[in-house]
Write a protein that holds these residues in place. Sequence first.
Motif, mmCIF file in Angstrom:
data_model
loop_
_atom_site.group_PDB
_atom_site.id
_atom_site.type_symbol
_atom_site.label_atom_id
_atom_site.label_comp_id
_atom_site.label_asym_id
_atom_site.label_seq_id
_atom_site.Cartn_x
_atom_site.Cartn_y
_atom_site.Cartn_z
ATOM 1 N N GLY A 80 -73.219 -16.963 2.390
ATOM 2 C CA GLY A 80 -72.831 -15.562 2.343
ATOM 3 C C GLY A 80 -73.319 -14.911 1.068
ATOM 4 O O GLY A 80 -73.832 -15.575 0.170
ATOM 5 N N SER A 81 -73.173 -13.599 1.008
ATOM 6 C CA SER A 81 -73.548 -12.861 -0.189
ATOM 7 C C SER A 81 -72.348 -12.039 -0.635
ATOM 8 O O SER A 81 -71.439 -11.791 0.145
ATOM 9 N N TYR A 82 -72.348 -11.664 -1.902
ATOM 10 C CA TYR A 82 -71.240 -10.853 -2.403
ATOM 11 C C TYR A 82 -71.716 -9.977 -3.545
ATOM 12 O O TYR A 82 -72.657 -10.302 -4.259
ATOM 13 N N ARG A 83 -71.054 -8.826 -3.682
ATOM 14 C CA ARG A 83 -71.430 -7.875 -4.723
ATOM 15 C C ARG A 83 -70.968 -8.377 -6.086
ATOM 16 O O ARG A 83 -70.006 -9.141 -6.170
ATOM 17 N N PRO A 84 -71.638 -7.920 -7.162
ATOM 18 C CA PRO A 84 -71.191 -8.293 -8.496
ATOM 19 C C PRO A 84 -69.718 -7.933 -8.663
ATOM 20 O O PRO A 84 -69.300 -6.845 -8.301
ATOM 21 N N GLY A 85 -68.928 -8.864 -9.148
ATOM 22 C CA GLY A 85 -67.508 -8.614 -9.345
ATOM 23 C C GLY A 85 -66.650 -9.044 -8.172
ATOM 24 O O GLY A 85 -65.428 -9.125 -8.300
ATOM 25 N N ASP A 86 -67.279 -9.306 -7.023
ATOM 26 C CA ASP A 86 -66.520 -9.746 -5.856
ATOM 27 C C ASP A 86 -66.345 -11.261 -5.867
ATOM 28 O O ASP A 86 -66.986 -11.972 -6.647
ATOM 29 N N VAL A 87 -65.482 -11.736 -4.981
ATOM 30 C CA VAL A 87 -65.188 -13.172 -4.918
ATOM 31 C C VAL A 87 -66.254 -13.864 -4.058
ATOM 32 O O VAL A 87 -66.551 -13.416 -2.963
ATOM 33 N N PRO A 88 -66.823 -14.973 -4.572
ATOM 34 C CA PRO A 88 -67.845 -15.697 -3.791
ATOM 35 C C PRO A 88 -67.238 -16.293 -2.528
ATOM 36 O O PRO A 88 -66.067 -16.652 -2.529
ATOM 37 N N PRO A 89 -68.030 -16.408 -1.455
ATOM 38 C CA PRO A 89 -67.535 -17.070 -0.252
ATOM 39 C C PRO A 89 -67.252 -18.541 -0.527
ATOM 40 O O PRO A 89 -67.944 -19.174 -1.332
ATOM 41 N N LYS A 90 -66.225 -19.061 0.133
ATOM 42 C CA LYS A 90 -65.839 -20.461 -0.079
ATOM 43 C C LYS A 90 -66.799 -21.404 0.639
ATOM 44 O O LYS A 90 -67.207 -21.147 1.754
ATOM 45 N N VAL A 91 -67.167 -22.491 -0.032
ATOM 46 C CA VAL A 91 -67.987 -23.524 0.596
ATOM 47 C C VAL A 91 -67.361 -24.876 0.294
ATOM 48 O O VAL A 91 -66.678 -25.040 -0.710
ATOM 49 N N ALA A 92 -67.634 -25.849 1.181
ATOM 50 C CA ALA A 92 -67.068 -27.186 0.985
ATOM 51 C C ALA A 92 -67.702 -27.830 -0.234
ATOM 52 O O ALA A 92 -68.893 -28.123 -0.236
#
Lengths: 93, 200
Positions: A80-92
Amino acid sequence: MLLIPCPWCGDRDEVEFHYGGQAHVAYPSDPDALDDAAWADYVFMRDNPKGWFRERWTHTAGCRRWFNVVRHTVTYEIAGSYRPGDVPPKVAS
Amino acid sequence: MTAMAEGSAPRSAVAHLAPDLPDRPGGAVRLREVAFPAQVELRLDDEDATAFGPRAGQFLCCGMPAPGHAAGAGDPYVLWLGPGWYLAVDRPGSAYGLLAGLRDALGADCGGMCGSAVDVSAARTVLELSGPSARAVLAHGCLLDLHPRTFGPGRCAQTVLAQAQVVLHQTGAADYRLLVRTSYADHLVRWLLDAMTEYV
Ligand SMILES: [Zn+2]
Protein backbone atom coordinates in the motif's frame (compact mmCIF):
# COMPACT_ATOMS: atom_id res chain seq x y z
CA MET A 1 6.63 -2.98 -14.45
CA LEU A 2 5.23 -1.94 -11.11
CA LEU A 3 1.71 -0.60 -10.75
CA ILE A 4 2.13 2.01 -8.02
CA PRO A 5 -0.86 3.42 -6.13
CA CYS A 6 -0.53 7.21 -5.88
CA PRO A 7 -2.57 8.33 -2.85
CA TRP A 8 -4.05 11.13 -4.96
CA CYS A 9 -4.23 9.74 -8.52
CA GLY A 10 -4.74 6.01 -8.02
CA ASP A 11 -2.89 3.16 -9.72
CA ARG A 12 -0.31 4.36 -12.24
CA ASP A 13 2.52 2.79 -14.18
CA GLU A 14 6.02 2.89 -12.70
CA VAL A 15 7.40 5.15 -15.48
CA GLU A 16 5.31 8.05 -14.13
CA PHE A 17 7.27 7.98 -10.86
CA HIS A 18 10.74 8.62 -9.51
CA TYR A 19 12.23 6.70 -6.62
CA GLY A 20 13.28 8.51 -3.46
CA GLY A 21 14.94 5.78 -1.38
CA GLN A 22 14.23 4.78 2.20
CA ALA A 23 11.41 6.63 3.93
CA HIS A 24 11.40 8.02 7.48
CA VAL A 25 15.09 8.97 7.58
CA ALA A 26 14.87 11.80 10.10
CA TYR A 27 17.09 14.88 9.83
CA PRO A 28 19.51 14.96 12.80
CA SER A 29 17.86 16.72 15.73
CA ASP A 30 21.14 18.35 16.77
CA PRO A 31 23.12 18.82 13.52
CA ASP A 32 25.95 20.77 15.21
CA ALA A 33 26.81 17.75 17.36
CA LEU A 34 27.48 15.43 14.42
CA ASP A 35 31.04 14.49 13.43
CA ASP A 36 31.96 13.52 9.86
CA ALA A 37 31.27 9.82 10.41
CA ALA A 38 27.82 10.55 11.81
CA TRP A 39 27.05 12.88 8.89
CA ALA A 40 28.20 10.24 6.42
CA ASP A 41 25.96 7.73 8.15
CA TYR A 42 22.96 10.10 7.88
CA VAL A 43 23.61 11.13 4.27
CA PHE A 44 24.71 7.85 2.67
CA MET A 45 23.82 4.80 4.78
CA ARG A 46 20.44 3.16 4.21
CA ASP A 47 18.76 -0.07 5.21
CA ASN A 48 18.79 -2.82 2.60
CA PRO A 49 16.27 -5.36 3.86
CA LYS A 50 15.28 -8.59 2.19
CA GLY A 51 11.55 -8.17 2.68
CA TRP A 52 9.18 -5.30 3.37
CA PHE A 53 10.63 -1.82 2.90
CA ARG A 54 9.14 1.61 3.43
CA GLU A 55 10.33 3.85 0.61
CA ARG A 56 9.65 7.26 -0.90
CA TRP A 57 8.27 7.84 -4.40
CA THR A 58 7.26 10.99 -6.26
CA HIS A 59 4.57 11.11 -8.94
CA THR A 60 6.69 13.08 -11.40
CA ALA A 61 4.45 12.78 -14.47
CA GLY A 62 1.24 13.22 -12.49
CA CYS A 63 0.38 15.21 -9.41
CA ARG A 64 4.09 15.74 -8.55
CA ARG A 65 3.53 14.84 -4.88
CA TRP A 66 5.84 12.82 -2.64
CA PHE A 67 4.43 9.84 -0.76
CA ASN A 68 5.50 6.56 0.84
CA VAL A 69 5.10 3.00 -0.38
CA VAL A 70 5.51 -0.30 1.49
CA ARG A 71 7.09 -2.68 -1.01
CA HIS A 72 8.54 -6.18 -0.68
CA THR A 73 12.09 -6.13 -2.08
CA VAL A 74 11.98 -9.81 -3.12
CA THR A 75 8.46 -10.26 -4.53
CA TYR A 76 7.95 -6.60 -5.53
CA GLU A 77 4.50 -6.85 -3.97
CA ILE A 78 3.18 -3.47 -2.84
CA ALA A 79 1.26 -3.55 0.45
CA GLY A 80 0.00 0.00 0.00
CA SER A 81 0.91 3.66 -0.14
CA TYR A 82 0.36 6.45 2.33
CA ARG A 83 0.71 10.22 2.48
CA PRO A 84 3.48 11.86 4.50
CA GLY A 85 2.33 11.91 8.12
CA ASP A 86 -0.15 9.07 7.66
CA VAL A 87 0.10 5.62 9.23
CA PRO A 88 1.86 2.98 7.08
CA PRO A 89 -0.19 -0.08 6.08
CA LYS A 90 0.40 -3.09 8.31
CA VAL A 91 2.47 -5.97 6.94
CA ALA A 92 3.43 -9.31 8.47
CA SER A 93 6.79 -8.70 10.20
CA MET B 1 -1.42 36.82 -28.15
CA THR B 2 -1.00 40.37 -27.00
CA ALA B 3 2.56 40.87 -28.25
CA MET B 4 1.75 40.24 -31.90
CA ALA B 5 4.27 42.02 -34.09
CA GLU B 6 3.08 44.23 -36.91
CA GLY B 7 2.35 42.12 -39.98
CA SER B 8 3.24 38.77 -38.44
CA ALA B 9 0.65 36.31 -37.14
CA PRO B 10 1.47 33.97 -34.26
CA ARG B 11 2.49 30.55 -35.41
CA SER B 12 1.56 27.48 -33.40
CA ALA B 13 4.00 24.72 -32.51
CA VAL B 14 2.41 22.30 -34.99
CA ALA B 15 1.14 24.70 -37.66
CA HIS B 16 3.53 23.09 -40.15
CA LEU B 17 1.73 19.75 -39.66
CA ALA B 18 -1.79 21.15 -40.04
CA PRO B 19 -2.22 19.92 -43.65
CA ASP B 20 -1.44 16.34 -42.50
CA LEU B 21 -4.01 16.21 -39.71
CA PRO B 22 -6.94 13.93 -40.60
CA ASP B 23 -10.00 16.02 -39.82
CA ARG B 24 -12.63 14.47 -42.08
CA PRO B 25 -16.14 14.68 -40.57
CA GLY B 26 -17.35 11.20 -39.73
CA GLY B 27 -13.83 9.73 -39.89
CA ALA B 28 -12.86 6.88 -37.58
CA VAL B 29 -10.44 9.23 -35.86
CA ARG B 30 -9.86 12.97 -36.25
CA LEU B 31 -7.09 15.18 -34.96
CA ARG B 32 -7.05 18.95 -34.79
CA GLU B 33 -5.15 21.60 -32.90
CA VAL B 34 -6.77 24.32 -30.85
CA ALA B 35 -3.88 26.75 -30.83
CA PHE B 36 -3.12 29.53 -28.35
CA PRO B 37 -5.67 28.79 -25.61
CA ALA B 38 -5.46 31.09 -22.60
CA GLN B 39 -4.20 29.08 -19.63
CA VAL B 40 -3.82 29.99 -15.99
CA GLU B 41 -2.44 27.66 -13.34
CA LEU B 42 -3.91 27.87 -9.85
CA ARG B 43 -2.20 26.66 -6.70
CA LEU B 44 -4.11 26.59 -3.41
CA ASP B 45 -3.33 24.94 -0.11
CA ASP B 46 -6.12 23.09 1.71
CA GLU B 47 -7.18 26.13 3.72
CA ASP B 48 -7.20 28.42 0.66
CA ALA B 49 -9.10 25.84 -1.36
CA THR B 50 -11.95 25.83 1.16
CA ALA B 51 -12.13 29.62 1.35
CA PHE B 52 -11.30 30.70 -2.18
CA GLY B 53 -11.94 27.64 -4.37
CA PRO B 54 -15.68 28.42 -4.58
CA ARG B 55 -14.93 32.06 -5.53
CA ALA B 56 -12.62 30.91 -8.32
CA GLY B 57 -15.23 28.40 -9.46
CA GLN B 58 -17.88 31.10 -9.45
CA PHE B 59 -15.76 33.45 -11.56
CA LEU B 60 -15.16 30.64 -14.05
CA CYS B 61 -18.91 29.84 -14.07
CA CYS B 62 -18.21 26.11 -13.95
CA GLY B 63 -17.14 25.39 -10.36
CA MET B 64 -13.91 23.69 -9.39
CA PRO B 65 -13.34 20.06 -10.40
CA ALA B 66 -13.10 17.12 -8.03
CA PRO B 67 -9.83 15.12 -8.00
CA GLY B 68 -9.30 13.33 -11.31
CA HIS B 69 -12.02 15.35 -12.99
CA ALA B 70 -12.58 18.42 -15.15
CA ALA B 71 -15.23 21.12 -14.79
CA GLY B 72 -16.93 23.10 -17.54
CA ALA B 73 -18.41 21.92 -20.80
CA GLY B 74 -17.33 24.81 -23.07
CA ASP B 75 -14.99 27.75 -22.43
CA PRO B 76 -13.61 28.19 -19.89
CA TYR B 77 -12.93 24.76 -18.46
CA VAL B 78 -10.84 23.72 -15.48
CA LEU B 79 -8.66 20.63 -15.15
CA TRP B 80 -7.56 19.03 -11.88
CA LEU B 81 -3.79 18.52 -12.08
CA GLY B 82 -3.08 17.48 -8.49
CA PRO B 83 -4.09 18.31 -4.91
CA GLY B 84 -4.80 22.07 -4.85
CA TRP B 85 -3.45 22.39 -8.40
CA TYR B 86 -5.71 23.42 -11.27
CA LEU B 87 -5.41 24.56 -14.88
CA ALA B 88 -8.05 26.96 -16.16
CA VAL B 89 -8.32 27.12 -19.96
CA ASP B 90 -10.21 29.69 -22.00
CA ARG B 91 -10.49 31.06 -25.53
CA PRO B 92 -7.39 32.47 -27.24
CA GLY B 93 -6.71 36.07 -26.31
CA SER B 94 -8.54 35.95 -22.97
CA ALA B 95 -5.52 35.28 -20.74
CA TYR B 96 -5.39 38.77 -19.29
CA GLY B 97 -9.01 38.77 -18.14
CA LEU B 98 -8.78 35.17 -16.96
CA LEU B 99 -5.71 35.94 -14.87
CA ALA B 100 -7.12 39.17 -13.45
CA GLY B 101 -10.42 37.50 -12.55
CA LEU B 102 -8.76 34.56 -10.86
CA ARG B 103 -6.37 36.78 -8.93
CA ASP B 104 -9.36 38.75 -7.65
CA ALA B 105 -11.14 35.51 -6.78
CA LEU B 106 -8.12 34.53 -4.69
CA GLY B 107 -8.34 37.77 -2.77
CA ALA B 108 -6.22 40.23 -4.76
CA ASP B 109 -9.21 42.61 -4.77
CA CYS B 110 -9.07 42.62 -0.95
CA GLY B 111 -5.39 43.53 -0.83
CA GLY B 112 -3.78 40.13 -0.30
CA MET B 113 -3.82 37.03 -2.45
CA CYS B 114 -4.02 33.49 -1.14
CA GLY B 115 -2.48 30.80 -3.32
CA SER B 116 -1.13 31.69 -6.74
CA ALA B 117 -2.46 32.28 -10.23
CA VAL B 118 0.05 32.31 -13.09
CA ASP B 119 -0.41 32.83 -16.82
CA VAL B 120 1.00 29.72 -18.53
CA SER B 121 -0.70 30.22 -21.90
CA ALA B 122 2.50 29.65 -23.85
CA ALA B 123 3.32 26.41 -22.04
CA ARG B 124 0.95 24.00 -23.74
CA THR B 125 -1.09 23.61 -26.86
CA VAL B 126 -4.35 21.69 -27.12
CA LEU B 127 -4.93 18.76 -29.45
CA GLU B 128 -8.40 17.29 -29.95
CA LEU B 129 -8.56 13.61 -30.81
CA SER B 130 -12.00 12.22 -31.53
CA GLY B 131 -13.87 9.47 -33.29
CA PRO B 132 -14.78 5.82 -32.67
CA SER B 133 -11.11 4.77 -32.89
CA ALA B 134 -9.68 7.57 -30.73
CA ARG B 135 -9.35 5.35 -27.63
CA ALA B 136 -7.59 2.64 -29.67
CA VAL B 137 -5.09 5.22 -30.96
CA LEU B 138 -4.33 6.44 -27.43
CA ALA B 139 -3.90 2.84 -26.25
CA HIS B 140 -0.86 2.55 -28.54
CA GLY B 141 1.15 4.75 -26.18
CA CYS B 142 -0.87 5.66 -23.09
CA LEU B 143 -0.32 3.75 -19.84
CA LEU B 144 -3.70 4.65 -18.37
CA ASP B 145 -6.61 2.26 -18.58
CA LEU B 146 -9.08 4.29 -20.64
CA HIS B 147 -11.80 1.62 -20.66
CA PRO B 148 -15.21 3.13 -19.80
CA ARG B 149 -15.25 1.16 -16.54
CA THR B 150 -12.36 3.25 -15.20
CA PHE B 151 -12.28 6.44 -17.30
CA GLY B 152 -14.97 8.46 -19.02
CA PRO B 153 -16.29 11.87 -20.05
CA GLY B 154 -15.43 14.54 -17.50
CA ARG B 155 -12.31 12.73 -16.29
CA CYS B 156 -8.82 14.15 -16.67
CA ALA B 157 -5.34 12.97 -15.71
CA GLN B 158 -1.75 14.03 -16.03
CA THR B 159 0.12 11.13 -17.55
CA VAL B 160 2.60 10.11 -20.24
CA LEU B 161 1.72 9.55 -23.88
CA ALA B 162 4.49 8.45 -26.21
CA GLN B 163 7.13 9.60 -23.68
CA ALA B 164 5.59 13.08 -23.57
CA GLN B 165 3.91 14.44 -20.46
CA VAL B 166 0.31 15.33 -21.27
CA VAL B 167 -2.89 16.31 -19.56
CA LEU B 168 -5.48 13.91 -20.92
CA HIS B 169 -9.09 15.12 -20.73
CA GLN B 170 -11.99 13.04 -21.97
CA THR B 171 -14.71 15.41 -23.16
CA GLY B 172 -17.18 12.97 -24.71
CA ALA B 173 -17.80 9.27 -25.26
CA ALA B 174 -15.15 9.23 -28.01
CA ASP B 175 -13.60 12.69 -27.65
CA TYR B 176 -10.32 13.48 -25.98
CA ARG B 177 -8.29 16.60 -25.37
CA LEU B 178 -4.52 16.39 -25.06
CA LEU B 179 -2.70 19.32 -23.51
CA VAL B 180 0.95 18.95 -24.41
CA ARG B 181 3.96 21.20 -23.86
CA THR B 182 4.60 23.16 -27.04
CA SER B 183 8.16 21.85 -27.29
CA TYR B 184 6.81 18.28 -27.36
CA ALA B 185 3.84 19.01 -29.64
CA ASP B 186 5.67 18.26 -32.90
CA HIS B 187 6.85 14.89 -31.55
CA LEU B 188 3.42 13.99 -30.18
CA VAL B 189 1.53 14.94 -33.35
CA ARG B 190 3.95 12.95 -35.51
CA TRP B 191 3.56 9.98 -33.16
CA LEU B 192 -0.24 10.31 -33.27
CA LEU B 193 -0.24 10.49 -37.08
CA ASP B 194 1.79 7.28 -37.17
CA ALA B 195 -0.49 5.55 -34.64
CA MET B 196 -3.54 6.69 -36.60
CA THR B 197 -2.51 5.31 -39.98
CA GLU B 198 -4.34 2.00 -39.52
CA TYR B 199 -7.59 3.73 -38.53
CA VAL B 200 -8.03 6.69 -40.89
ZN1 LIG C 1 -0.35 11.37 -8.24
